[in-house]
Design a protein around this motif. Structure first.
Motif, PDB file in Angstrom:
ATOM      1  N   TYR A 128       0.816  -1.214   0.000  1.00 28.53           N
ATOM      2  CA  TYR A 128       0.000   0.000   0.000  1.00 28.53           C
ATOM      3  C   TYR A 128       0.855   1.271   0.000  1.00 28.53           C
ATOM      4  O   TYR A 128       0.330   2.363   0.194  1.00 28.53           O
ATOM      5  CB  TYR A 128      -0.957  -0.005   1.196  1.00 28.53           C
ATOM      6  N   LEU A 129       2.152   1.080  -0.213  1.00 26.86           N
ATOM      7  CA  LEU A 129       3.089   2.206  -0.279  1.00 26.86           C
ATOM      8  C   LEU A 129       3.856   2.152  -1.589  1.00 26.86           C
ATOM      9  O   LEU A 129       3.931   1.110  -2.228  1.00 26.86           O
ATOM     10  CB  LEU A 129       4.089   2.159   0.875  1.00 26.86           C
ATOM     11  N   ARG A 140       1.645   6.973   0.274  1.00 26.09           N
ATOM     12  CA  ARG A 140       0.691   6.023   0.831  1.00 26.09           C
ATOM     13  C   ARG A 140      -0.598   6.066   0.003  1.00 26.09           C
ATOM     14  O   ARG A 140      -1.086   7.129  -0.340  1.00 26.09           O
ATOM     15  CB  ARG A 140       0.391   6.404   2.287  1.00 26.09           C
ATOM     16  N   SER A 166      -4.412   6.087  -0.635  1.00 25.51           N
ATOM     17  CA  SER A 166      -5.562   6.537   0.146  1.00 25.51           C
ATOM     18  C   SER A 166      -6.716   6.841  -0.788  1.00 25.51           C
ATOM     19  O   SER A 166      -6.648   7.787  -1.581  1.00 25.51           O
ATOM     20  CB  SER A 166      -5.204   7.792   0.949  1.00 25.51           C
ATOM     21  N   THR A 221       3.748  11.245   2.271  1.00 24.84           N
ATOM     22  CA  THR A 221       3.680  10.978   3.713  1.00 24.84           C
ATOM     23  C   THR A 221       4.416  12.037   4.533  1.00 24.84           C
ATOM     24  O   THR A 221       4.710  11.812   5.698  1.00 24.84           O
ATOM     25  CB  THR A 221       4.281   9.591   4.016  1.00 24.84           C
ATOM     26  N   GLN A 269       2.390   3.140   8.210  1.00 27.29           N
ATOM     27  CA  GLN A 269       1.908   3.746   6.962  1.00 27.29           C
ATOM     28  C   GLN A 269       1.154   2.712   6.129  1.00 27.29           C
ATOM     29  O   GLN A 269       0.063   2.974   5.622  1.00 27.29           O
ATOM     30  CB  GLN A 269       3.079   4.306   6.137  1.00 27.29           C
ATOM     31  N   ASN A 270       1.752   1.548   5.968  1.00 26.04           N
ATOM     32  CA  ASN A 270       1.155   0.499   5.150  1.00 26.04           C
ATOM     33  C   ASN A 270      -0.171   0.027   5.754  1.00 26.04           C
ATOM     34  O   ASN A 270      -1.161  -0.141   5.037  1.00 26.04           O
ATOM     35  CB  ASN A 270       2.131  -0.667   4.998  1.00 26.04           C
ATOM     36  N   ALA A 307      -2.923   2.668   5.238  1.00 24.18           N
ATOM     37  CA  ALA A 307      -3.401   2.640   3.856  1.00 24.18           C
ATOM     38  C   ALA A 307      -4.266   1.400   3.603  1.00 24.18           C
ATOM     39  O   ALA A 307      -5.292   1.482   2.922  1.00 24.18           O
ATOM     40  CB  ALA A 307      -2.226   2.672   2.889  1.00 24.18           C
TER      41      ALA A 307
END
Length: 119
Positions: free
Chosen positions: A22-23, A89, A91, A98, A109-110, A113
């Protein structure tokens, strides 16, 4: 993954996204500061090799440690490999810088998301 001057930028991007689905990371000609938005366009020619963007000749194993803060990871890439990176990230179908959450770990972060994408 092993990085040296012959490594293509896209190879690093793919490996990073495999570790954190997701990053993503983007590469830039110039570095940005801590908790600072990037004002330049990312390098789009990711088929180019690391040696084309840095005089740093360090090579070695790059570990994508989920417990590293985003800022620490970005500094690590600059210090060890001479590469200017920004983590993004996912979204709601968009990629967000970020910069405002640079102190969060890559895992945080992952996970953030991932949770947003399930809504």
């Amino acid at each position: 993954m092993f990085i040296n001057g012959q490594t293509k930028l896209e190879e690093i991007q793919v490996a990073f996204s495999e570790a954190f689905p997701y990053l993503k990371i983007e590469f830039f000609e110039k570095e940005h500061g801590y908790m600072e938005k990037v004002t330049q366009q990312p390098i789009t020619e990711t088929w180019r090799r690391v040696e084309e963007f840095t005089s740093n000749r360090h090579s070695g194993i790059l570990y994508f440690d989920e417990n590293l803060a985003v800022n620490t990871f970005e500094q690590y890439m600059k210090r060890l490999y001479g590469l200017n990176v920004q983590v993004y990230r996912r979204s709601k179908g968009e990629w967000l810088e970020t910069w405002a959450t640079d102190s969060w770990t890559l895992k945080e972060q992952n996970n953030r998301a991932k949770s947003i994408s399930k809504k």
